[in-house]
Design a protein around this motif. Structure first.
Motif, PDB file in Angstrom:
ATOM      1  N   MET A   1       0.802  -1.222   0.000  1.00 58.59           N
ATOM      2  CA  MET A   1       0.000   0.000   0.000  1.00 58.59           C
ATOM      3  C   MET A   1       0.835   1.272   0.000  1.00 58.59           C
ATOM      4  O   MET A   1       0.333   2.349  -0.320  1.00 58.59           O
ATOM      5  CB  MET A   1      -0.910   0.025   1.233  1.00 58.59           C
ATOM      6  N   PHE A   2       2.117   1.170   0.368  1.00 54.89           N
ATOM      7  CA  PHE A   2       2.954   2.378   0.445  1.00 54.89           C
ATOM      8  C   PHE A   2       4.414   1.993   0.261  1.00 54.89           C
ATOM      9  O   PHE A   2       4.808   0.843   0.473  1.00 54.89           O
ATOM     10  CB  PHE A   2       2.747   3.118   1.775  1.00 54.89           C
ATOM     11  N   ASP A   3       5.233   2.967  -0.136  1.00 50.23           N
ATOM     12  CA  ASP A   3       6.638   2.715  -0.478  1.00 50.23           C
ATOM     13  C   ASP A   3       7.590   3.460   0.453  1.00 50.23           C
ATOM     14  O   ASP A   3       8.441   4.212   0.003  1.00 50.23           O
ATOM     15  CB  ASP A   3       6.913   3.128  -1.935  1.00 50.23           C
TER      16      ASP A   3
ATOM     17  N   LYS B   1      -6.222   5.943  -0.879  1.00 52.45           N
ATOM     18  CA  LYS B   1      -6.721   4.821  -1.668  1.00 52.45           C
ATOM     19  C   LYS B   1      -7.059   3.676  -0.710  1.00 52.45           C
ATOM     20  O   LYS B   1      -6.205   2.869  -0.360  1.00 52.45           O
ATOM     21  CB  LYS B   1      -5.671   4.367  -2.688  1.00 52.45           C
ATOM     22  N   PRO B   2      -8.300   3.605  -0.267  1.00 56.78           N
ATOM     23  CA  PRO B   2      -8.668   2.592   0.723  1.00 56.78           C
ATOM     24  C   PRO B   2      -8.739   1.189   0.126  1.00 56.78           C
ATOM     25  O   PRO B   2      -8.778   1.016  -1.099  1.00 56.78           O
ATOM     26  CB  PRO B   2     -10.046   3.054   1.201  1.00 56.78           C
ATOM     27  N   LEU B   3      -8.779   0.212   1.004  1.00 58.43           N
ATOM     28  CA  LEU B   3      -8.850  -1.182   0.580  1.00 58.43           C
ATOM     29  C   LEU B   3     -10.289  -1.606   0.325  1.00 58.43           C
ATOM     30  O   LEU B   3     -11.228  -1.114   0.953  1.00 58.43           O
ATOM     31  CB  LEU B   3      -8.263  -2.093   1.664  1.00 58.43           C
ATOM     32  N   GLN B   4     -10.426  -2.569  -0.584  1.00 58.14           N
ATOM     33  CA  GLN B   4     -11.690  -3.257  -0.807  1.00 58.14           C
ATOM     34  C   GLN B   4     -11.503  -4.718  -0.396  1.00 58.14           C
ATOM     35  O   GLN B   4     -10.393  -5.242  -0.456  1.00 58.14           O
ATOM     36  CB  GLN B   4     -12.090  -3.180  -2.287  1.00 58.14           C
TER      37      GLN B   4
ATOM     38  N   TYR C   1     -14.532  -4.696   8.365  1.00 54.61           N
ATOM     39  CA  TYR C   1     -14.123  -3.758   9.423  1.00 54.61           C
ATOM     40  C   TYR C   1     -12.745  -3.174   9.128  1.00 54.61           C
ATOM     41  O   TYR C   1     -12.542  -1.945   9.203  1.00 54.61           O
ATOM     42  CB  TYR C   1     -14.113  -4.486  10.765  1.00 54.61           C
ATOM     43  N   LEU C   2     -11.779  -4.020   8.773  1.00 61.41           N
ATOM     44  CA  LEU C   2     -10.421  -3.537   8.514  1.00 61.41           C
ATOM     45  C   LEU C   2     -10.370  -2.689   7.253  1.00 61.41           C
ATOM     46  O   LEU C   2      -9.632  -1.698   7.180  1.00 61.41           O
ATOM     47  CB  LEU C   2      -9.464  -4.729   8.407  1.00 61.41           C
ATOM     48  N   CYS C   3     -11.154  -3.051   6.242  1.00 61.61           N
ATOM     49  CA  CYS C   3     -11.193  -2.239   5.022  1.00 61.61           C
ATOM     50  C   CYS C   3     -11.817  -0.870   5.297  1.00 61.61           C
ATOM     51  O   CYS C   3     -11.346   0.151   4.782  1.00 61.61           O
ATOM     52  CB  CYS C   3     -11.968  -2.974   3.923  1.00 61.61           C
ATOM     53  N   ARG C   4     -12.880  -0.843   6.115  1.00 58.56           N
ATOM     54  CA  ARG C   4     -13.514   0.442   6.445  1.00 58.56           C
ATOM     55  C   ARG C   4     -12.540   1.358   7.186  1.00 58.56           C
ATOM     56  O   ARG C   4     -12.556   2.575   6.991  1.00 58.56           O
ATOM     57  CB  ARG C   4     -14.765   0.215   7.302  1.00 58.56           C
ATOM     58  N   LEU C   5     -11.701   0.772   8.009  1.00 53.13           N
ATOM     59  CA  LEU C   5     -10.729   1.594   8.728  1.00 53.13           C
ATOM     60  C   LEU C   5      -9.793   2.300   7.756  1.00 53.13           C
ATOM     61  O   LEU C   5      -9.432   3.459   7.954  1.00 53.13           O
ATOM     62  CB  LEU C   5      -9.919   0.741   9.698  1.00 53.13           C
ATOM     63  N   THR C   6      -9.379   1.604   6.694  1.00 53.87           N
ATOM     64  CA  THR C   6      -8.470   2.243   5.732  1.00 53.87           C
ATOM     65  C   THR C   6      -9.162   3.384   4.995  1.00 53.87           C
ATOM     66  O   THR C   6      -8.493   4.313   4.535  1.00 53.87           O
ATOM     67  CB  THR C   6      -7.926   1.217   4.717  1.00 53.87           C
ATOM     68  N   GLU C   7     -10.483   3.330   4.879  1.00 52.52           N
ATOM     69  CA  GLU C   7     -11.215   4.439   4.253  1.00 52.52           C
ATOM     70  C   GLU C   7     -11.059   5.715   5.070  1.00 52.52           C
ATOM     71  O   GLU C   7     -11.074   6.822   4.522  1.00 52.52           O
ATOM     72  CB  GLU C   7     -12.704   4.102   4.140  1.00 52.52           C
ATOM     73  N   ARG C   8     -10.917   5.556   6.365  1.00 50.89           N
ATOM     74  CA  ARG C   8     -10.804   6.713   7.253  1.00 50.89           C
ATOM     75  C   ARG C   8      -9.467   7.420   7.082  1.00 50.89           C
ATOM     76  O   ARG C   8      -9.387   8.643   7.238  1.00 50.89           O
ATOM     77  CB  ARG C   8     -10.978   6.245   8.705  1.00 50.89           C
ATOM     78  N   TYR C   9      -8.415   6.669   6.735  1.00 53.38           N
ATOM     79  CA  TYR C   9      -7.070   7.239   6.752  1.00 53.38           C
ATOM     80  C   TYR C   9      -6.391   7.358   5.387  1.00 53.38           C
ATOM     81  O   TYR C   9      -5.668   8.321   5.142  1.00 53.38           O
ATOM     82  CB  TYR C   9      -6.175   6.397   7.674  1.00 53.38           C
ATOM     83  N   PHE C  10      -6.561   6.388   4.521  1.00 51.72           N
ATOM     84  CA  PHE C  10      -5.774   6.355   3.282  1.00 51.72           C
ATOM     85  C   PHE C  10      -6.495   6.999   2.104  1.00 51.72           C
ATOM     86  O   PHE C  10      -7.716   6.913   1.979  1.00 51.72           O
ATOM     87  CB  PHE C  10      -5.440   4.906   2.908  1.00 51.72           C
TER      88      PHE C  10
END
Length: 507
Positions: free
Chosen positions: A246-248, A309-312, A298-307
């Motif tokens: 997800m990041f470099d 490009k969130p996860l699906q 739940y874990l994917c929704r958390l990435t929507e809050r911060y990133f």
């Protein structure tokens, strides 16, 4: 028909997770004879399902568990020195959300985290500007401030195997895929029956019994020992997902969710990102623990809050789950239950010690305290020894010292030069997994042709031979998902090829 003579030992340990393996190592190093049995593979359950952190537990400060945090922080650097090949320092970034505690309060908490225990390896904490810091780039633009602090990373399953290997090198007998089906006191000894996966039995006569069965600790006492415990355990499931990178940058993230849970996003296996964990009460079969769709969501929704490009859910390439046996307390929320441990011992003659709770960072201290309780009852007065001892492969520059952690890359470069006939990337992988034991794998080999059959890219017969003979690997799953994480990198069918190789060569 006469029954075979029981295997006689000072200590029988039931459970091949981190606590059982750690106790076996400590006890064997003090001159006690040890038998360890594990019903499955070493670290097959809880001990390979952690977030893989050697950490003090920053969030435990919120619950005023200062003694637990201090104990873990001290152990953090002890372990980094003992096994610099499978552990290394990591910097964690905490983006500051306006809905969280004030920045000054978080900074005060990090200051306390820095100074609860002496630091000689890890740098301290500080504030960062996410608009200019590399860790800010993948985050949403509203996150402009953050904090950075240090903890450590560990290959948890290999940590268990190395403890078992050290125990065996000191005389312990380790039986995997071997369950303890019964144990009873007869006079001043325990008479136990172990059952192998093939149905054969091993009779053991032991002067002391250690119950380190983790999530099965209470069940073992009730069913095998016929001695129910008054200790209450709460089983809490933690699940993680693995996705493409997800990041470099080299930093990990720690996120505070509005529900109070902490979730990490960590660079994993070069090509991936690890996201977790969840904390859910668990009442199902402890032998069949798996992630639920609700946990993935739940874990994917958390990435929507911060990133940005969130996860699906479709991004998940692998997941793993484990059940942690935590000491019962009055916490309503599973994530707030204490991660401290309790050692319960009873009986001066043929003592029984049970391990309840715990966390991977404090396993060495737990093991030391456990043997301190058992050894005197067996007439053993040898002192403690593991604090300044390397785990197998960790003696890069001799006995534990800071330079092994801080100069690991230089050691790898020298190893690559020594084995210049192998691809540098492969030597680097060996260095991370095996440390100085790389020399044992490559002993007597002078060319790629000497490495034997190629089972998959970068996986030679030489390594498989070592894992099956020296690290109790009996299947492709043992090798690809616990002794390594090559399963993430190799094509489908690799596990079956290894199973076939094992069946062909271990006859």
């Amino acid at each position: 028909m006469t029954r075979p003579t029981p295997l006689s030992t000072d200590v029988l340990i039931v459970g091949g997770g981190i606590n059982g393996a750690g106790i076996a190592r400590d006890a064997a190093g003090r001159g006690l004879s040890v038998v360890l049995c594990e019903k499955d593979d070493l670290a097959q359950h809880t001990s390979s399902a952690s977030t893989k952190l050697i950490h003090g537990g920053l969030r435990y400060l919120e619950h005023y568990e200062f003694n637990l945090v201090r104990k873990a922080l001290i152990e953090r650097e002890v372990l980094l020195r003992a096994a610099p090949h499978i552990m290394w320092p990591m910097r964690f970034v905490m983006p500051h959300d306006r809905g969280q505690r004030p920045a000054w309060m978080i900074r005060a908490g990090l200051y306390l985290y820095d100074f609860l225990a002496k630091r000689e390896i890890l740098p301290g904490s500080g504030a960062i500007d996410l608009r200019t810091h590399a860790a800010g780039k993948p985050l949403k633009p509203e996150f402009t401030r953050g904090f950075i602090y240090s903890d450590g990373w560990v290959d948890d399953a290999r940590l268990v195997v190395l403890n078992a290997r050290d125990a065996a090198d000191r005389g312990a007998q380790v039986f995997t895929h071997t369950a303890c089906e019964s144990a009873q006191r007869v006079g001043d000894r325990w008479q136990a029956r172990l059952r192998r996966a093939d149905g054969s039995a091993i009779e053991v006569s032991a002067r002391a019994l250690v119950n380190a069965a983790g999530p099965w600790a209470a069940h073992f006492l009730k069913e095998a020992v016929a001695q129910p415990t008054g200790k209450a355990l709460r089983l809490v499931k933690g699940s993680h997902i693995v996705v493409k990178k997800m990041f470099d940058h080299p930093y990990a993230y720690i996120f505070q969710n509005p529900d109070g849970r902490i979730v990490f996003a960590i660079d994993y296996e070069q090509d991936f990102t690890l996201v977790g964990t969840t904390d859910l009460e668990y009442t199902g079969d402890t032998n069949k623990v798996a992630i639920d769709q609700s946990e993935i969501d739940y874990l994917c929704r958390l990435t929507e809050r911060y990133f940005r490009k969130p996860l699906q859910p479709s991004d998940v390439v692998w997941s793993y789950s484990g059940v942690r046996p935590l000491l019962e307390d009055d916490s309503a929320n599973a994530s707030e239950i204490t991660r401290d441990y309790k050692l319960a011992i009873e009986g001066d003659s043929a003592p029984l010690l049970s391990v309840f709770g715990g966390k991977i960072t404090t396993f060495r201290k737990l093991a030391e305290e456990a043997v301190d309780m058992i050894a005197p009852k067996l007439g053993n007065t040898r002192g403690t020894w593991t604090e300044h001892a390397c785990l197998p492969g960790g003696d890069l520059y001799g006995s534990p010292q800071h330079r092994a952690v801080l100069e690991f890359d230089g050691w790898v470069a020298a190893l690559q030069q020594e084995y210049a006939w192998l691809p540098p990337k492969l030597v680097a992988r060996y260095a991370r997994a095996y440390g100085t034991r790389t020399h044992k794998i490559l002993e007597g080999r002078r060319s790629v042709a000497d490495m034997g059959e190629v089972l998959a890219e970068g996986l030679y017969e030489a390594e498989l031979d070592y894992l099956t003979k020296c690290e109790w690997a009996t299947s492709g799953a043992d090798i690809l998902w616990r002794r390594s994480k090559l399963g993430l990198h190799l094509p489908a069918g690799s596990e079956q090829k290894i199973d076939q190789w094992i069946a062909r060569t271990q006859q």
